[in-house]
Motif scaffolding. Sequence first.
Motif, PDB file in Angstrom:
ATOM      1  N   ASN A  18       0.821  -1.207   0.000  1.00  0.00           N
ATOM      2  CA  ASN A  18       0.000   0.000   0.000  1.00  0.00           C
ATOM      3  C   ASN A  18       0.858   1.262   0.000  1.00  0.00           C
ATOM      4  O   ASN A  18       0.525   2.245  -0.657  1.00  0.00           O
ATOM      5  CB  ASN A  18      -0.935  -0.002   1.202  1.00  0.00           C
ATOM      6  N   ARG A  19       1.958   1.232   0.776  1.00  0.00           N
ATOM      7  CA  ARG A  19       2.873   2.372   0.791  1.00  0.00           C
ATOM      8  C   ARG A  19       3.416   2.652  -0.604  1.00  0.00           C
ATOM      9  O   ARG A  19       3.417   3.783  -1.091  1.00  0.00           O
ATOM     10  CB  ARG A  19       4.047   2.097   1.737  1.00  0.00           C
ATOM     11  N   ILE A  20       3.891   1.560  -1.252  1.00  0.00           N
ATOM     12  CA  ILE A  20       4.512   1.725  -2.573  1.00  0.00           C
ATOM     13  C   ILE A  20       3.474   2.211  -3.584  1.00  0.00           C
ATOM     14  O   ILE A  20       3.728   3.114  -4.382  1.00  0.00           O
ATOM     15  CB  ILE A  20       5.146   0.391  -3.029  1.00  0.00           C
ATOM     16  N   ARG A  23       0.776   3.891  -3.014  1.00  0.00           N
ATOM     17  CA  ARG A  23       0.429   5.275  -2.741  1.00  0.00           C
ATOM     18  C   ARG A  23       1.511   6.209  -3.275  1.00  0.00           C
ATOM     19  O   ARG A  23       1.231   7.223  -3.902  1.00  0.00           O
ATOM     20  CB  ARG A  23       0.270   5.473  -1.228  1.00  0.00           C
ATOM     21  N   PHE A  24       2.780   5.802  -3.043  1.00  0.00           N
ATOM     22  CA  PHE A  24       3.886   6.639  -3.465  1.00  0.00           C
ATOM     23  C   PHE A  24       3.937   6.740  -4.993  1.00  0.00           C
ATOM     24  O   PHE A  24       4.085   7.820  -5.554  1.00  0.00           O
ATOM     25  CB  PHE A  24       5.197   6.056  -2.926  1.00  0.00           C
ATOM     26  N   LEU A  25       3.771   5.620  -5.673  1.00  0.00           N
ATOM     27  CA  LEU A  25       3.950   5.611  -7.127  1.00  0.00           C
ATOM     28  C   LEU A  25       2.760   6.195  -7.875  1.00  0.00           C
ATOM     29  O   LEU A  25       2.925   6.869  -8.874  1.00  0.00           O
ATOM     30  CB  LEU A  25       4.201   4.182  -7.618  1.00  0.00           C
ATOM     31  N   THR A  26       1.562   5.909  -7.400  1.00  0.00           N
ATOM     32  CA  THR A  26       0.406   6.370  -8.159  1.00  0.00           C
ATOM     33  C   THR A  26      -0.045   7.750  -7.715  1.00  0.00           C
ATOM     34  O   THR A  26      -0.759   8.427  -8.433  1.00  0.00           O
ATOM     35  CB  THR A  26      -0.784   5.415  -7.999  1.00  0.00           C
ATOM     36  N   GLY A  27       0.359   8.151  -6.512  1.00  0.00           N
ATOM     37  CA  GLY A  27      -0.064   9.451  -6.018  1.00  0.00           C
ATOM     38  C   GLY A  27      -1.522   9.466  -5.598  1.00  0.00           C
ATOM     39  O   GLY A  27      -2.079  10.524  -5.337  1.00  0.00           O
ATOM     40  N   VAL A  28      -2.170   8.294  -5.546  1.00  0.00           N
ATOM     41  CA  VAL A  28      -3.557   8.239  -5.084  1.00  0.00           C
ATOM     42  C   VAL A  28      -3.528   7.750  -3.636  1.00  0.00           C
ATOM     43  O   VAL A  28      -3.124   6.628  -3.372  1.00  0.00           O
ATOM     44  CB  VAL A  28      -4.395   7.299  -5.964  1.00  0.00           C
ATOM     45  N   PRO A  29      -3.909   8.596  -2.691  1.00  0.00           N
ATOM     46  CA  PRO A  29      -3.714   8.266  -1.280  1.00  0.00           C
ATOM     47  C   PRO A  29      -4.754   7.289  -0.746  1.00  0.00           C
ATOM     48  O   PRO A  29      -5.640   7.658   0.023  1.00  0.00           O
ATOM     49  CB  PRO A  29      -3.835   9.619  -0.591  1.00  0.00           C
ATOM     50  N   ILE A  30      -4.650   6.035  -1.147  1.00  0.00           N
ATOM     51  CA  ILE A  30      -5.562   5.010  -0.660  1.00  0.00           C
ATOM     52  C   ILE A  30      -4.818   4.172   0.371  1.00  0.00           C
ATOM     53  O   ILE A  30      -3.711   3.718   0.139  1.00  0.00           O
ATOM     54  CB  ILE A  30      -6.038   4.122  -1.826  1.00  0.00           C
ATOM     55  N   ARG A  31      -5.459   4.006   1.542  1.00  0.00           N
ATOM     56  CA  ARG A  31      -4.801   3.267   2.617  1.00  0.00           C
ATOM     57  C   ARG A  31      -4.781   1.766   2.373  1.00  0.00           C
ATOM     58  O   ARG A  31      -3.900   1.060   2.778  1.00  0.00           O
ATOM     59  CB  ARG A  31      -5.542   3.531   3.934  1.00  0.00           C
ATOM     60  N   ASP A  32      -5.833   1.275   1.737  1.00  0.00           N
ATOM     61  CA  ASP A  32      -6.007  -0.173   1.652  1.00  0.00           C
ATOM     62  C   ASP A  32      -6.463  -0.543   0.244  1.00  0.00           C
ATOM     63  O   ASP A  32      -7.645  -0.547  -0.059  1.00  0.00           O
ATOM     64  CB  ASP A  32      -7.049  -0.606   2.694  1.00  0.00           C
ATOM     65  N   ASN A  33      -5.499  -0.837  -0.605  1.00  0.00           N
ATOM     66  CA  ASN A  33      -5.841  -1.183  -1.985  1.00  0.00           C
ATOM     67  C   ASN A  33      -6.395  -2.591  -2.110  1.00  0.00           C
ATOM     68  O   ASN A  33      -6.991  -2.940  -3.109  1.00  0.00           O
ATOM     69  CB  ASN A  33      -4.603  -1.041  -2.879  1.00  0.00           C
TER      70      ASN A  33
END
Lengths: 359, 323
Positions: free
Chosen positions: B141-143, B145-155
């Motif tokens: 989830n961290r990666i 969020r970092f790569l896509t720039g979409v701040p989702i906590r739980d993909n």
Amino acid sequence: MPDPGARRLSVVVPVAERPSPLDGIYKEFSRPLREAGFAAEFIFITTPANASLLSTLDKLIDQGEPIETGIANASVGETGLLSAGVAMAAHDLLLTLPAYPRIEADELPRVVLPVVQGAHMCVARRWPRKDSWLNRVQNQVFHAMVSSLGGRRVRDVACGVRAMRRDVFEALPLYGDFHRFLPLVALRDGYQVVEVDTAQHAEDRQPRIYSPGVYLRRVLDILGLFFLIRFTEKPLRFFGLVGATTTLAGGLIMLSLLIDRIQGQAIADRPLMLLGTLLVVLGVQSIALGLIGEIIVHVNAPRQKGYRLLNPAELDQLRESGEEGATNPETPTEPGTTASERSEAEAPPHPLTVRGSPR
Amino acid sequence: MALAPALSVVVPIFNEVESLPILVETVREALEGQGEWELLLVDDGSTDGTRSLLMRLAENDRRVRPLYLARNYGQTTAMQAGFDHAQGAVVVSMDGDLQNDPADIPRLVEKLDEGYDLVTGYRLNRKDRLLTRKIPSWFANRIIRFLTGVPIRDNGCSLKAYRRELVRRFHLYSDMHRFIPAIAVATAGARVAEIPVRHHARQHGESKYGLSRTWKVLSDLLVIKSIRSFRERPLLLFGLLSVVALSLSGTFAVRSLITVFVYGRTIFIFPSVTIILFGLTVYLIMLGLLAEAALFHGRRGIRTLSPLVATRSGDAHPLRREA
């Protein structure tokens, strides 16, 4: 004897490589079908280069035998010949038959019957093998490659004797030399494919050596099949893996050179640097190609339907049987089974299973 | 033909013969009094009797609509098949293994109503194995969020609600269901919200995930990142890469010249590296042009690629909106 009207069959014979005399093929293979109660029309289709071969059939046609002949455009391969033949076929039950004997003619009805009984496709498997060790080795190498790369369990892809329903054939995307992999493509689309063990024809037992070009084409076919079955939807997984590996190797080489440089050694004349650069460049190129592939897949996704739903007939079949086995055979067939397992000549058809895409 | 329901719940099903009756029952309870709904159960080539069970369930309740895939295609494709057949103005997706709680659906729909295109759940108190599920998922989830720039906590949470207009705009393939929020933002400009949802431990059947998918996730991420950043101008992506190659090539060219003219030595390695890297530069630009061509021809005749537009009427309650 069953009603012949209910069992009308179109036999499509693409005449391409090393054909046997066609009148002999017709006489040999039409008899057992007729005896089993099938009203079979034979469609011989070929390219202009082989057109003269069709003349052996003239006498039979004059005698009123149910034979159609066609000459396709010069540029089509065996897959194209098959498609053209199917387009000419009058009936919905199809049997493809190579123009050289593969299996004993008496076995033909056993290949057709599973399709009459509801399977989508039935492929003949020559077993037990009685041909020369050279053929067997070639065949085993070929199938080891197919099953390891394609991940599917078809045990005799090279035998072109296959019965199928017309709608199934027409729904499959076929081009080039992919007729060989017809059962694999059908499995990939979720069709029910079964395999029957059939006696190998005496003429099929002769040792065969092909030209190097044929072997090259086979290997390329398998490579293409491998890519199409595993990675059509995710090209970067393939290109990216190749690219990441070579980039990593190149990067390690460059790193070791950098360490040497820091330690004061001259690296300007070290050929290793060339290798490192080449590997990194190759890796970047692979990854870039994979990205191109992904862009093409992404752009085309809206017009692709990436799945097939069971049609109403299959649903009825499922409803009647009430068993999962009806449309989704559970018993897997093992690729490398021993001879003792199939000593019985009348082995039942093996249902073939398919692995889904990984989750 | 009955009127189209306002809400479609899409559930991919694979060998869930034990969970299935409970699933249908809990969905029925959760959506009591929520207006017309349909439950699309997409069978992904099950082999354990799920199919026959689906047929019986569908006969008892016309709101249960089963779809049968011809083989096991994987969760993403099953979900897309459900989306293709969903009729509701709001579409909800969830897992078939009872780890999501259908009782959360009305809350998701309410949140959607506040003006979002996609509401995704995140699992509070996740009931999974720590080592093989929770920790990898935390990193992933961290990666993401970092790569896509979409701040989702739980993909990894499948419980999501979408406006139909959004569902019509993305097409899932491969294993892309893990990145639906990122794809929705990237391709349709979706407004995304996240709310906590309940999570239950697995009661029946086997978990269908494994740990060995790092490479797949990484390569999918690279794809989404590239598509998100460059889907309208791939030439820019390849152009940037070629600039890097060109500057490296230039560096080696200068270094070669220095060696020859300053030190007076004849060398072959540096000029060769210069030429290889220059070749890469040209190659990348050509690939970029190819990508533009693919995009140009591929876009023809596809209307659903336009981004979502916020309108006043879009604020109406989705459940009450005309279908």
